[in-house]
Enzyme design. Sequence first.
Site: not given
Ligand code: XUL
Ligand code: CO
Length: 438
Positions: A102, A105, A272, A297
């Site tokens: 980000h 970061d 998620h 992710d």
């Molecule tokens: C938050 C998340 C973030 C995104 C990027 O839950 O997953 O880190 O991957 O903003």
């Molecule tokens: Co994420």
Amino acid sequence: MSRPWFPDVEPIVYRGPQSETPLAFRWYDPDRVVCGRRMEEQIRFAVAFWHSLAWEGSDVFGAASFPRSWNSAADPLAVARDRIDAGFELCETLGIPFFCFHDRDVTPDVGSLSETNALLDRALEHLERGMERSGRRLLWGTANLFGHPRYAAGAATNPDPEVFAFAAAQVKHCLEATHRLGGANYVLWGGREGYETLLHTDLRRELDQLGRFLVLVVEHKHRIGFPGTLLVEPKPFEPTKHQYDFDAAAVLALLQRYDLVGEVALNIEVNHATLAGHDFTHEIAYAVANGIFGSIDANRGDPRLGWDTDQFPDDPLEWALAWREILGAGGMGTGGCNFDAKLRRQSVDPVDLLHAHVGGMDAIARGLLAAEALMADGTLDRAVAERYAGWEGELGRSIRAGGLGLPDLERIVLERRLSPQPRSGGQERLENLVRRFV
Ligand code: XUL
Ligand code: CO
């Protein structure tokens, strides 16, 4: 290399399943060819700057618990440079080819947008040099549109258009930076794009704002000629009670409604998916089926805790099933496996980061090898094909082609005296089959 942030650690290499060396790969063998690509190119691992470098172990109840020498300088530019150097050292020690970040970061918000951007740009010069020297690449960049109090009521979905404008300006700069660094993708995670209560929320208006925002990002991507993929990352809740990008299906509906199909794909995060009440594999399969799979992710949740624990992956079976979908779709494309995963708060030593990544990389690699073997064996795919075989017959084909209405189908049932009988789905047999490969 400036100074060793991970002292006394040799670059971590593949030693095979029998190895008892803690910092060695038992399954991740970067040069091994899996389904036509080197494992490194098939998986495309990335280190996440936020969890692995910026975050120091704070949680909602307590302060930072990790001593992190790379974050200790007094001046934010010096912190950025140390953090970046530590990041490349982490990637190189692990043999991880990519990283993700980000904007916040790398450098903090220091007041006005122009001062904040100028500081970021100076830090990114250092990042660029590190990329050149180390050969590491950017999997994706993203703007943090959730940390600063200005975004408490959302970024694109804020009731104040000035916040929308501020977020748009921030994304413009971050997308351009990602382009300059040769990023393979650009990610938009909804952050606070959702609501706490409908008592003060105009849901319909906020959805339109989010749609408008995404359209502006797509326009700018084309304006600057960014060749990477735009990705939205679904998440059902946290930080808001109800997020507009709840899951793959909700994001697909947004893309369809705002005419963005073909422009935006998904970054699917394991934890998620499970928070949304889905298997990770379901989210992948749903995205693949609708042509919007983009990237991953990698992490995991805890089945007993209903929140985003972001632990490192450890389940080869889960990954085998996910890989089966991804390989079936032709592979990762511009995407990859970003470790959006963090240490537990008691794992205070920098070397814990290495153990965490080694375990995560091995779980994902082992899943990939299992998927390859499962697909080469072919029994599972044949079982699925057989289950749907009727749809390749005369009746199934006619229904699919759209030539038969309800009266036609009624006539067929009556004339042919159809009386379909239940057939075993064989789930347990197939579960046993899959376990043979993991
Ligand atoms: C938050 C998340 C973030 C995104 C990027 O839950 O997953 O880190 O991957 O903003
Ligand atoms: Co994420």
